[in-house]
Design a protein around this motif. Sequence first.
Motif, short mmCIF file in Angstrom:
data_model
loop_
_atom_site.label_atom_id
_atom_site.label_comp_id
_atom_site.label_asym_id
_atom_site.label_seq_id
_atom_site.Cartn_x
_atom_site.Cartn_y
_atom_site.Cartn_z
N MET A 1 -11.27 5.66 -3.98
CA MET A 1 -11.20 6.94 -4.67
C MET A 1 -12.61 7.47 -4.96
O MET A 1 -13.50 6.71 -5.33
N ARG A 2 -12.80 8.76 -4.78
CA ARG A 2 -14.09 9.38 -5.09
C ARG A 2 -14.19 9.66 -6.58
O ARG A 2 -13.21 10.06 -7.21
N LYS A 3 -15.39 9.47 -7.11
CA LYS A 3 -15.61 9.72 -8.53
C LYS A 3 -16.88 10.53 -8.73
O LYS A 3 -17.85 10.38 -7.99
N LEU A 4 -16.85 11.40 -9.73
CA LEU A 4 -18.01 12.19 -10.13
C LEU A 4 -18.46 11.70 -11.49
O LEU A 4 -17.69 11.74 -12.46
N THR A 5 -19.67 11.20 -11.58
CA THR A 5 -20.23 10.75 -12.87
C THR A 5 -21.28 11.75 -13.32
O THR A 5 -22.28 11.97 -12.63
N ILE A 6 -21.03 12.36 -14.47
CA ILE A 6 -21.94 13.36 -15.02
C ILE A 6 -22.99 12.65 -15.87
O ILE A 6 -22.69 12.12 -16.94
N LEU A 7 -24.22 12.63 -15.41
CA LEU A 7 -25.29 11.95 -16.14
C LEU A 7 -25.79 12.77 -17.31
O LEU A 7 -26.21 12.22 -18.34
N GLY A 8 -25.76 14.10 -17.17
CA GLY A 8 -26.20 14.98 -18.25
C GLY A 8 -25.55 16.35 -18.11
O GLY A 8 -25.16 16.75 -17.01
N THR A 9 -25.43 17.05 -19.22
CA THR A 9 -24.70 18.33 -19.24
C THR A 9 -25.49 19.47 -19.86
O THR A 9 -25.00 20.59 -19.92
N GLY A 10 -26.71 19.20 -20.33
CA GLY A 10 -27.43 20.20 -21.12
C GLY A 10 -28.38 21.06 -20.34
O GLY A 10 -28.78 20.75 -19.21
N PHE A 11 -28.78 22.15 -20.97
CA PHE A 11 -29.77 23.07 -20.38
C PHE A 11 -31.17 22.47 -20.51
O PHE A 11 -31.34 21.33 -20.99
N ALA A 12 -32.18 23.23 -20.11
CA ALA A 12 -33.53 22.68 -20.00
C ALA A 12 -34.06 22.12 -21.31
O ALA A 12 -34.67 21.05 -21.34
N MET A 13 -33.85 22.83 -22.42
CA MET A 13 -34.45 22.44 -23.69
C MET A 13 -33.50 21.64 -24.57
O MET A 13 -33.75 21.48 -25.77
N ALA A 14 -32.43 21.13 -24.01
CA ALA A 14 -31.47 20.34 -24.78
C ALA A 14 -32.13 19.07 -25.33
O ALA A 14 -32.89 18.40 -24.64
N THR A 15 -31.82 18.76 -26.58
CA THR A 15 -32.30 17.53 -27.21
C THR A 15 -31.16 16.62 -27.65
O THR A 15 -31.38 15.45 -27.93
N LYS A 16 -29.96 17.16 -27.70
CA LYS A 16 -28.80 16.39 -28.17
C LYS A 16 -27.97 15.84 -27.02
O LYS A 16 -27.00 15.12 -27.25
N CYS A 17 -28.31 16.19 -25.81
CA CYS A 17 -27.69 15.62 -24.62
C CYS A 17 -28.74 15.65 -23.51
O CYS A 17 -29.79 16.28 -23.66
N PHE A 18 -28.45 14.99 -22.40
CA PHE A 18 -29.41 14.92 -21.31
C PHE A 18 -29.29 16.16 -20.43
O PHE A 18 -28.25 16.84 -20.42
N ASN A 19 -30.34 16.46 -19.68
CA ASN A 19 -30.32 17.60 -18.75
C ASN A 19 -29.26 17.38 -17.67
O ASN A 19 -28.93 16.26 -17.32
N THR A 20 -28.79 18.47 -17.09
CA THR A 20 -27.70 18.41 -16.12
C THR A 20 -28.10 17.71 -14.83
O THR A 20 -29.04 18.12 -14.14
N CYS A 21 -27.38 16.65 -14.49
CA CYS A 21 -27.50 15.95 -13.22
C CYS A 21 -26.29 15.04 -13.09
O CYS A 21 -25.57 14.79 -14.07
N PHE A 22 -26.03 14.53 -11.89
CA PHE A 22 -24.81 13.76 -11.67
C PHE A 22 -24.90 12.97 -10.38
O PHE A 22 -25.82 13.17 -9.58
N PHE A 23 -23.92 12.07 -10.19
CA PHE A 23 -23.82 11.42 -8.88
C PHE A 23 -22.37 11.27 -8.49
O PHE A 23 -21.46 11.24 -9.34
N LEU A 24 -22.15 11.19 -7.18
CA LEU A 24 -20.83 10.95 -6.62
C LEU A 24 -20.74 9.50 -6.16
O LEU A 24 -21.69 8.96 -5.57
N GLU A 25 -19.60 8.87 -6.44
CA GLU A 25 -19.29 7.57 -5.87
C GLU A 25 -18.21 7.78 -4.82
O GLU A 25 -17.17 8.36 -5.11
N LEU A 26 -18.48 7.34 -3.61
CA LEU A 26 -17.59 7.61 -2.48
C LEU A 26 -16.72 6.39 -2.17
O LEU A 26 -16.87 5.33 -2.78
N GLU A 27 -15.79 6.56 -1.23
CA GLU A 27 -14.79 5.53 -0.97
C GLU A 27 -15.39 4.18 -0.59
O GLU A 27 -14.83 3.14 -0.91
N ASP A 28 -16.51 4.20 0.12
CA ASP A 28 -17.12 2.95 0.55
C ASP A 28 -18.07 2.36 -0.49
O ASP A 28 -18.76 1.38 -0.23
#
Length: 268
Positions: A1-28
Amino acid sequence: MRKLTILGTGFAMATKCFNTCFFLELEDGSLFLTDAGGGNGILRQLEITAFDYQKCHHMFVTHGHTDHVLGVIWVIRKVADLMNKGKYQGTFHIYCHDVVREMLLKMTEMTLKKKDFARVGSDILIHEVTDGETVELPQFRLTAFDILSTKAKQFGYCLQFADGMKFTCLGDEPYNEHDRAYAEQADWLLAEAFCQYKDREVFKPYEKNHSTVKEASELAEQLGVRNLVLYHTEDKHLATRKQEYTAEASQYYHGRVFVPDDLEVIEL
């Protein structure tokens, strides 16, 4: 199963969460990383998720703003260090447009230890991609596209999987009609939503060339998107963000809405 892991959700100057980035985990089990936030906090986020660098051989960097590109330097340093210790086999590929490529080459040369920088260009390859260019990767076909930003050159991408799944990352600015073919009828659309529409006078998203939840949701409805992920938000309402953003989005969009928190995992 494919999965999307959200590493961060905030805008540039966010201090209460991490900046937006993510990774995909694929079937293999392989991992595909997108952006890396604004500093070495990316290493902490990846550590928390038990990210296996050896399984990540491909990365995409959307643009050169601090909250997206500076963490990439730390990822390169980490991978180079693992290579030098014999703990990373194979090549690490980074895909980006020409401006980001030049930035990464200059910054790594200026900041990395000589033995780490020696890996750049041999085992760590930074590939320039152009608007509309397609790259065939083991698990999908990646097509990069220019979002025609008026601030800094920025690319999004569309992933086409063999089973027909279409996964589109629009970057961190509003949709541009130039990119309709990549976003229309997407199974998954990742879009920025800086704030709720009712708070637009407080956060002034339009001055920053960002959208509200309302506009991002109307767009997804218009494009016939099946699943919408909203991120790159202000960080003043984290406690209620998921509930309130989802409620607003549901007024304008009839697909599935995801308003993730940092480190949340979404099954695709």
